[in-house]
Design an enzyme around this catalytic site. Structure first.
Site, PDB file in Angstrom:
ATOM      1  CG  ASP A  55      -0.284  -0.421   2.502  1.00 43.50           C
ATOM      2  OD1 ASP A  55       0.955  -0.324   2.579  1.00 43.50           O
ATOM      3  OD2 ASP A  55      -0.989  -0.849   3.421  1.00 43.50           O
ATOM      4  CG  ASN A  57      -8.861  -1.494  12.004  1.00 45.63           C
ATOM      5  OD1 ASN A  57      -7.917  -2.144  11.547  1.00 45.63           O
ATOM      6  ND2 ASN A  57      -9.327  -0.410  11.409  1.00 45.63           N
ATOM      7  CG  HIS A  94      -5.845  -2.253   8.837  1.00 46.17           C
ATOM      8  ND1 HIS A  94      -5.900  -0.894   9.074  1.00 46.17           N
ATOM      9  CD2 HIS A  94      -4.553  -2.598   9.078  1.00 46.17           C
ATOM     10  CE1 HIS A  94      -4.712  -0.455   9.415  1.00 46.17           C
ATOM     11  NE2 HIS A  94      -3.876  -1.473   9.429  1.00 46.17           N
ATOM     12  CD  GLU A  97      -8.694   0.940   7.711  1.00 46.31           C
ATOM     13  OE1 GLU A  97      -8.665   0.026   8.559  1.00 46.31           O
ATOM     14  OE2 GLU A  97      -8.043   1.986   7.829  1.00 46.31           O
TER      15      GLU A  97
HETATM   16  P1  PGA Z   1       2.082  -1.408  12.592  1.00 54.09           P
HETATM   17  O1  PGA Z   1       0.925  -1.439  11.512  1.00 54.09           O
HETATM   18  O2  PGA Z   1       3.078  -2.433  12.160  1.00 54.09           O
HETATM   19  O3  PGA Z   1       2.625  -0.022  12.516  1.00 54.09           O
HETATM   20  O4  PGA Z   1       1.450  -1.731  13.910  1.00 54.09           O
HETATM   21  C1  PGA Z   1       0.436  -2.671  11.101  1.00 54.09           C
HETATM   22  C2  PGA Z   1      -0.678  -2.434  10.125  1.00 54.09           C
HETATM   23  O5  PGA Z   1      -1.396  -1.434  10.283  1.00 54.09           O
HETATM   24  O6  PGA Z   1      -0.845  -3.244   9.204  1.00 54.09           O
END
Ligand code: PGA
Length: 241
Positions: free
Chosen positions: A67, A136, A138, A143
């Site tokens: 992404d 959450n 994702h 999302e």
């Molecule tokens: P993080 O993000 O590694 O910064 O916790 C993980 C994600 O949002 O996929």
């Protein structure tokens, strides 16, 4: 789904790096799907260390990131293009031409996303897809929703993701509100999926991913249906499982 218990963040990072390293040793021209965020940094740094010791060669590897924020130039310090160079690509012998991140600088979302889908498909999809998981549930920037997404698309980030990612920006207003992300279907095409998770904030999401119902309200839960998915998580992230 295979769940591997790690003691802490460093142990999780080394175990994940070992799995990625084995993939590249077994298939030197591996297609790797890569992730940004705080979680994979330790694994990238471990791989850099092994590269410097001569244990791993990335010269034939190609990479496809999940992404990118919409509206950031490739040189913006907050862009995932920049993140990948700073935390990984600039320190290994990968051919930069073989590294790919969705083009957040293209304001034409439809064009940027369909072009990315074409190049990921042309590469034959990742041999190994590395994933973090959001608080959450994702994956990439897919999302929670009422359906699973397919190909690369533009998403509006949820308040919880904006809040979580604001720690990396000076002000919460600076966090982009949209991103281009590979879809869930594309992620599922990878031949192996490696999810990494660390810390108590991920415990509910890790529980729902591994043991909850398969539902788009926890996008990571679909990984239960993948035939070769490995989760490496530390004690805090596994606390509810
Ligand atoms: P993080 O993000 O590694 O910064 O916790 C993980 C994600 O949002 O996929």
């Amino acid at each position: 789904m295979k769940v591997i218990h790690a003691k802490d963040y460093n142990d999780m990072s080394r175990k994940a790096a070992n799995i990625i390293s084995a993939q590249v040793i077994l298939k030197p021209n591996s297609v790797l799907g890569l992730a940004t965020g705080t979680t994979p940094i330790g694994a990238y740094h471990q791989l850099i260390d092994w590269f410097k010791k001569g244990d791993i060669d990335f010269s034939q590897v190609s990479t496809y990131n999940l992404d990118e924020y919409r509206g950031l130039s490739h040189d913006d310090p907050q862009s995932y293009h920049h993140f990948m160079r700073e935390n990984f690509f600039d320190h290994i012998n990968i051919n930069v031409a073989n590294t790919h991140v969705p083009d957040g600088s293209n304001p034409n979302a439809e064009e940027a996303c369909s072009e990315y889908d074409k190049i990921v498909a042309a590469a034959g999809y990742p041999d190994l897809q590395l994933l973090g998981i959001g608080n959450n549930g994702h994956i990439g920037f897919n999302e929670p929703d009422d359906h699973f997404s397919k190909g690369t698309h533009c998403v509006n980030l949820t308040e919880s993701t904006i809040q979580a990612n604001s720690r990396l920006f000076d002000r919460i207003e600076d966090v982009p509100r949209q991103a281009y992300t590979m879809g869930v279907q594309t992620i599922m095409y990878a031949r192996m999926i490696l999810v990494i998770a660390s810390g108590a904030a991920k415990a509910q999401a890790v529980h729902d991913m591994c043991a909850g119902p398969v539902t788009p309200s926890c996008p990571a839960s679909i990984l239960q249906l993948h035939t070769n998915c490995v989760v490496v998580a530390d004690e805090e992230a596994l606390a509810l499982l």
